[in-house]
Design a protein around this motif. Structure first.
Motif, PDB file in Angstrom:
ATOM      1  N   SER A   1      56.032  32.750  40.280  1.00 22.14           N
ATOM      2  CA  SER A   1      54.902  33.573  40.661  1.00 22.14           C
ATOM      3  C   SER A   1      54.658  33.405  42.151  1.00 22.14           C
ATOM      4  O   SER A   1      54.781  32.309  42.691  1.00 22.14           O
TER       5      SER A   1
ATOM      6  N   PHE B   1      49.811  32.336  33.934  1.00 17.24           N
ATOM      7  CA  PHE B   1      51.020  32.881  34.544  1.00 17.24           C
ATOM      8  C   PHE B   1      51.111  34.392  34.327  1.00 17.24           C
ATOM      9  O   PHE B   1      51.424  35.134  35.255  1.00 17.24           O
TER      10      PHE B   1
ATOM     11  N   ARG C   1      51.181  37.236  37.203  1.00 16.03           N
ATOM     12  CA  ARG C   1      52.303  38.183  37.313  1.00 16.03           C
ATOM     13  C   ARG C   1      51.790  39.623  37.214  1.00 16.03           C
ATOM     14  O   ARG C   1      52.255  40.502  37.944  1.00 16.03           O
TER      15      ARG C   1
ATOM     16  N   GLU D   1      50.327  40.558  40.506  1.00 19.04           N
ATOM     17  CA  GLU D   1      51.396  40.832  41.479  1.00 19.04           C
ATOM     18  C   GLU D   1      51.965  42.236  41.290  1.00 19.04           C
ATOM     19  O   GLU D   1      52.155  42.973  42.256  1.00 19.04           O
TER      20      GLU D   1
END
Length: 119
Positions: free
Chosen positions: A41, A67, A71, A74
């Motif tokens: 990440s 996580f 992600r 992102e």
């Protein structure tokens, strides 16, 4: 090339024109390695965890959930940045401006929930 940029503006991903040099395209993304120091990440997971814990409705958040949220954030930022960059290219600029984000939010239906948030 302007037609390719205009076609890519609505899809969220810029497209390259295919032709005789199509085999020189970027290599496919590689699977994450388990090498020491390799990051899965790009966002700091500790910061994402702190943001999740700031919500009073959240009592427990596993590392996998943190996580996945990092992600997803992102991918969201990458998608809206690509769409905003397409808007900047239509204005013959390479630098993103706030109006490019506004234009991307108005042009893409998936970003409708963001309307009015940058005011």
């Amino acid at each position: 090339m302007a037609a390719a940029a205009a076609a890519a503006a609505g899809s969220g991903t810029p497209r390259e024109e295919e032709g005789p040099g199509a085999e020189a395209a970027a290599p496919p993304p590689q699977a994450p390695t388990s090498a020491p120091g390799a990051r899965l990440s790009r966002l700091p997971l500790a910061r994402v965890k702190a943001l999740v814990k700031a919500d009073p409705d959240v009592t427990l958040a596993g590392q996998e959930a943190i996580f996945i949220l990092a992600r997803a954030a992102e991918l969201f930022v990458e998608t809206i940045a690509k769409d905003a960059y397409c808007c900047a290219q239509q204005g013959k600029r390479k630098t993103l401006q706030r109006r490019d984000l506004d234009n991307a939010i108005e042009a893409v239906d998936e970003f409708a929930f963001l309307e009015g948030t940058l005011d």
